[in-house]
Design a protein around this motif. Sequence first.
Motif, PDB file in Angstrom:
ATOM      1  N   UNK A  57       0.810  -1.215   0.000  1.00  0.00           N
ATOM      2  CA  UNK A  57       0.000   0.000   0.000  1.00  0.00           C
ATOM      3  C   UNK A  57       0.850   1.275   0.000  1.00  0.00           C
ATOM      4  N   UNK A  58       1.993   1.268   0.662  1.00  0.00           N
ATOM      5  CA  UNK A  58       2.850   2.459   0.693  1.00  0.00           C
ATOM      6  C   UNK A  58       3.351   2.810  -0.719  1.00  0.00           C
ATOM      7  N   UNK A  59       3.799   1.818  -1.449  1.00  0.00           N
ATOM      8  CA  UNK A  59       4.245   2.037  -2.828  1.00  0.00           C
ATOM      9  C   UNK A  59       3.085   2.527  -3.679  1.00  0.00           C
ATOM     10  N   UNK A  60       1.944   1.930  -3.483  1.00  0.00           N
ATOM     11  CA  UNK A  60       0.755   2.316  -4.239  1.00  0.00           C
ATOM     12  C   UNK A  60       0.386   3.782  -3.995  1.00  0.00           C
ATOM     13  N   UNK A  61       0.434   4.211  -2.758  1.00  0.00           N
ATOM     14  CA  UNK A  61       0.110   5.600  -2.427  1.00  0.00           C
ATOM     15  C   UNK A  61       1.120   6.563  -3.052  1.00  0.00           C
ATOM     16  N   UNK A  62       2.398   6.215  -3.021  1.00  0.00           N
ATOM     17  CA  UNK A  62       3.420   7.065  -3.637  1.00  0.00           C
ATOM     18  C   UNK A  62       3.251   7.118  -5.155  1.00  0.00           C
ATOM     19  N   UNK A  63       2.866   6.021  -5.746  1.00  0.00           N
ATOM     20  CA  UNK A  63       2.618   5.963  -7.184  1.00  0.00           C
ATOM     21  C   UNK A  63       1.446   6.890  -7.543  1.00  0.00           C
ATOM     22  N   UNK A  64       0.366   6.806  -6.781  1.00  0.00           N
ATOM     23  CA  UNK A  64      -0.801   7.663  -7.016  1.00  0.00           C
ATOM     24  C   UNK A  64      -0.439   9.134  -6.841  1.00  0.00           C
ATOM     25  N   UNK A  65       0.363   9.454  -5.835  1.00  0.00           N
ATOM     26  CA  UNK A  65       0.800  10.844  -5.625  1.00  0.00           C
ATOM     27  C   UNK A  65       1.656  11.327  -6.803  1.00  0.00           C
ATOM     28  N   UNK A  66       2.508  10.449  -7.312  1.00  0.00           N
ATOM     29  CA  UNK A  66       3.334  10.816  -8.468  1.00  0.00           C
ATOM     30  C   UNK A  66       2.449  11.102  -9.682  1.00  0.00           C
ATOM     31  N   UNK A  67       1.436  10.282  -9.901  1.00  0.00           N
ATOM     32  CA  UNK A  67       0.530  10.516 -11.026  1.00  0.00           C
ATOM     33  C   UNK A  67      -0.222  11.833 -10.850  1.00  0.00           C
ATOM     34  N   UNK A  68      -0.680  12.112  -9.639  1.00  0.00           N
ATOM     35  CA  UNK A  68      -1.391  13.367  -9.358  1.00  0.00           C
ATOM     36  C   UNK A  68      -0.504  14.585  -9.599  1.00  0.00           C
ATOM     37  N   UNK A  69       0.794  14.464  -9.361  1.00  0.00           N
ATOM     38  CA  UNK A  69       1.728  15.590  -9.493  1.00  0.00           C
ATOM     39  C   UNK A  69       2.319  15.725 -10.888  1.00  0.00           C
ATOM     40  N   UNK A  70       2.068  14.769 -11.755  1.00  0.00           N
ATOM     41  CA  UNK A  70       2.664  14.772 -13.098  1.00  0.00           C
ATOM     42  C   UNK A  70       2.146  15.935 -13.934  1.00  0.00           C
ATOM     43  N   UNK A  71       3.086  16.622 -14.596  1.00  0.00           N
ATOM     44  CA  UNK A  71       2.744  17.717 -15.505  1.00  0.00           C
ATOM     45  C   UNK A  71       3.393  17.529 -16.881  1.00  0.00           C
ATOM     46  N   UNK A  72       4.361  16.630 -16.978  1.00  0.00           N
ATOM     47  CA  UNK A  72       5.044  16.402 -18.254  1.00  0.00           C
ATOM     48  C   UNK A  72       5.626  14.993 -18.272  1.00  0.00           C
ATOM     49  N   UNK A  73       5.980  14.557 -19.462  1.00  0.00           N
ATOM     50  CA  UNK A  73       6.567  13.224 -19.619  1.00  0.00           C
ATOM     51  C   UNK A  73       7.624  13.250 -20.704  1.00  0.00           C
ATOM     52  N   UNK A  74       8.420  12.195 -20.720  1.00  0.00           N
ATOM     53  CA  UNK A  74       9.398  11.962 -21.781  1.00  0.00           C
ATOM     54  C   UNK A  74       9.475  10.455 -21.987  1.00  0.00           C
ATOM     55  N   UNK A  75       9.433  10.034 -23.243  1.00  0.00           N
ATOM     56  CA  UNK A  75       9.623   8.628 -23.584  1.00  0.00           C
ATOM     57  C   UNK A  75      10.981   8.515 -24.256  1.00  0.00           C
ATOM     58  N   UNK A  76      11.819   7.619 -23.750  1.00  0.00           N
ATOM     59  CA  UNK A  76      13.129   7.344 -24.333  1.00  0.00           C
ATOM     60  C   UNK A  76      13.261   5.838 -24.473  1.00  0.00           C
ATOM     61  N   UNK A  77      13.103   5.341 -25.681  1.00  0.00           N
ATOM     62  CA  UNK A  77      13.132   3.893 -25.891  1.00  0.00           C
ATOM     63  C   UNK A  77      11.952   3.253 -25.198  1.00  0.00           C
TER      64      UNK A  77
END
Length: 157
Positions: A112-132
């Motif tokens: 659950x701790x990893x899951x909560x951090x993952x959800x927080x990261x998604x909520x805070x996302x404003x940009x992305x980069x794909x490399x390979x």
Amino acid sequence: MRSLFFALPCLLLVGAACQRTTERGNSAPMVSSITPDAPLRETRWVLRQLAGQPVPAVEPNGQEPFLRITGAGTAEGQGSCNHFRGGLKPVTNDGELQFGPLLSTRMACPGLETEQKFTQALDSTRAYRVAGNTLLLYADAERTGTPLAQLEAVYLR
């Protein structure tokens, strides 16, 4: 004379074979060691790092956290034991990405701790980069600093 008659075609064949080998070696297409970028949408992106730290191994009852952005513009995935789904907010520039509110199931699990951090990261996302085969999520449109999350494209067979 007869031996010259047979030797001349043999020499021509050997010379032509050598020439073809040289030409083939020079004209063969180059094989690139660069991996083409995976598409952002319709790819299963498996979580590998959060804030620069490796994601702990999946617990026996948990599942590998992942994100999938559909062609229709929705986000879905799994934390460790809970599924989530939501929309994407409209963006104006390439490389920008912002998730709308994500709805999730609410089961308790060891990851659950990893899951909560993952959800927080998604909520805070404003940009992305794909490399390979790597997707990096950033908190700012300039894509600077340590990524919020690093995900890897995993193709189902």
